[in-house]
Structure formats: structure tokens, C-alpha cells
Enzyme design. Sequence first.
Site, mmCIF file in Angstrom:
data_model
loop_
_atom_site.group_PDB
_atom_site.id
_atom_site.type_symbol
_atom_site.label_atom_id
_atom_site.label_comp_id
_atom_site.label_asym_id
_atom_site.label_seq_id
_atom_site.Cartn_x
_atom_site.Cartn_y
_atom_site.Cartn_z
ATOM 1 C CG ASP A 18 -3.436 0.660 -0.108
ATOM 2 O OD1 ASP A 18 -3.935 1.430 0.521
ATOM 3 O OD2 ASP A 18 -3.483 -0.641 -0.180
ATOM 4 N N GLY B 109 -7.668 2.246 3.920
ATOM 5 C CA GLY B 109 -8.373 1.987 2.743
ATOM 6 C C GLY B 109 -8.209 2.781 1.818
ATOM 7 C CB ALA B 110 -6.810 3.579 -1.717
ATOM 8 C CD GLN C 292 -6.018 -4.982 7.856
ATOM 9 O OE1 GLN C 292 -5.417 -6.118 8.118
ATOM 10 N NE2 GLN C 292 -5.045 -3.854 7.897
ATOM 11 C CG ASN D 80 -4.058 -4.754 -2.101
ATOM 12 O OD1 ASN D 80 -4.629 -3.709 -1.706
ATOM 13 N ND2 ASN D 80 -4.363 -5.853 -1.752
ATOM 14 C CE LYS D 81 -3.120 -3.898 4.762
ATOM 15 N NZ LYS D 81 -2.167 -2.924 5.449
#
Length: 344
Positions: free
Chosen positions: A233, A48-49, A192, A243-244
Site C-alpha cells: 500500500d 487495494g492500492a 480478504q 502492507n496488510k
Amino acid sequence: MVLAVEWREASGSIRLIDQTVLPDREEYLDITTVDALVDAIERLAVRGAPALGAVGGLGVVLAMLQGSREGWSAERLDTEIDRVRLARPTAVNLAWGVDQVRPAVTSGVAAVLDQARRLIEEDTAANRRLARLGADWILERTGKDVVRVVTHCNTGALATTAWGTAYGIVHELHDRGRLGLVYADETRPLLQGARLTSWELTQDGIDHVVEVDGAASSTILRGLVDVAIIGADRITANGDTANKVGSVALALACARAGIPFVVAAPSSTVDLATATGEEIVIEERSSDEVLTLAGRRVAPASARAFNPAFDVTPHDLISAIVTELGVVEPAKNPHPRLLAPIAG
């Protein structure tokens, strides 16, 4: 509220909740060496950023303490700090956290620790502010009394220093009594969403369902949700976001369905030095994450895997980017320096 990252004064260690074993077990790692910290970052025990930003700052403290114990030279200390900084290349907050405290190294451990603690305090406050701003924008934009949400990956307290970013907006809507059903994407290959977001939603008493990633676009197109909210991120100067992996599919479906696609992240995630998403280095992870399940291979022995950890959503698919400093609308206002007003 769970703390993903915590400094333990008595032991001079970083305490992390081990996110690889949730939700089956709640276990903690007490990290005292750079090797152990880099390993925890790379295998996603911490992720997580914003949480990585905190780990970056505290990682410099950890390296200094280990260097003092083991008699490292200044050159060795720099090398070990760089190892922390580069442990995950796509997530800008990790490097940002290191860079924020590194100038204080010459002033000693106490000065660096003070700086790292300040980053953590500021991130927690920033999460609360962006959650309020994001909730306000979504309610105004949708005009809904109750908002149904789809989200991707995990952006709650587990991914931050507390409260959450995209999840923080969900939580804020819930606290206002304005939240309907939440669709939490499972987020392959490491789940996640199923493991972590669902765990947090359960802890917070928020009504939700877990859906497979492949269902998300259909969920949006069928009119089952009113908004998609994700984290980031890295956000480039023009508003492209990393992002993911799987995030861009939600953005495309939202554009087709005509509903808002919202990105929420602290201002430290905005990287004005990176002009567009084409410049972002996409981390590729181990094939085992895709080809095995619970230690058992599920694909033919000769099969290979493509396992990018992130994808990039172009700015023209993004309805709003929310940081603690404000909200911008990239799809309406494309500009090479769009993010400057809400960058840290």
C-alpha cells in the site's frame, strides 16, 4: 474479469463491486456523492492500492458533479476533494490518484474525467507488465519448473483496475503452466484472503488452499512453498513496504527459510517523499472487527482490541520489489534512494 472500479457515464456515478459481501453475494454500489464514496472506502467496500488510486481520480470527478448540482463554493469543493484524498491515510495510491487529476479541475469535468480514465488504462497495462517481470524474476531466482506460492490479503482484479499485482504474478505463472499449489492466507480480521483471493483463484481455476494467518510461517519453514508474493500500500524511498498486517511475519519466515520474499505493486505505490517505513502512518481500525464475528461479540465485554490495518516490512527482508518499470533487490542493494529507478 471482474471490474472493481468503473465509471458509469449515463448516471455520472462510480460503480464499485461491494467487496464486503463477497463471496456470498456479488453486489454493486453506484456512488454519486462524496459521503457515499468516503463511506465505501472506509468500510472497505473498495480496497487495494491500485483500485484506490482509480477511486481517487474518479472521486474528484464525482465531487465536481455533486458540487455543480448543489452549488458548492470553490472552498467547499476543495474540502470535499480532501475528504476523498484522506479517507485512508496509509494507502498512498488514494492520495496519488486525487493529486494526479486535481490540477485539471480548473479545466472542467471532462478534462478531469479524461485524466482519471488515463490512470485506469495505465494501471491495467502496468499490472500486466509487472506480472511478466515478477514471474520471470521468480522462475530465474528459484530455478524451479513449478513454483509453490504463499500470498497474503488480496491483490487481484478486486484490488486493482484489472488483472492484479502480486496476484497478477500468480496468474502469469499459472498461464505459463509453472504454478503449483497456492497457499492463500485468510488475512484476519476481515478475511480478504479467504473471501476475496480464494474467490478469484476459484474463478480462475487455480489450485489453492486457504490457511489461517498463524500457519503461514510454519508453511514456509516446513518447505511447503518456494516463494512468498505480496502487494503493498506504500513503498518508501529506501524500500520499506507497508502492507496488510501479517505481511512482516511472512518476510521473517522467508529470511529464515532462505526463500524469496517478493513485493509487487505499481510504480504509483512508491513514495519517494517518505524516506523510511518509520514515517508511515499506520491506520488503526475499529475494535469491532476484532472483538465481534458476524455481529456477535466473541471476546469478554471488558476486552479491548489493537487493530492496526497494516504493518511495515523492512527493506532488508525483501528479496525483490517489482513494479511495471523493473525489479530491484533491496536486501542486496540497500540505498536511501533505492526505489527511484522503478518509481512513477
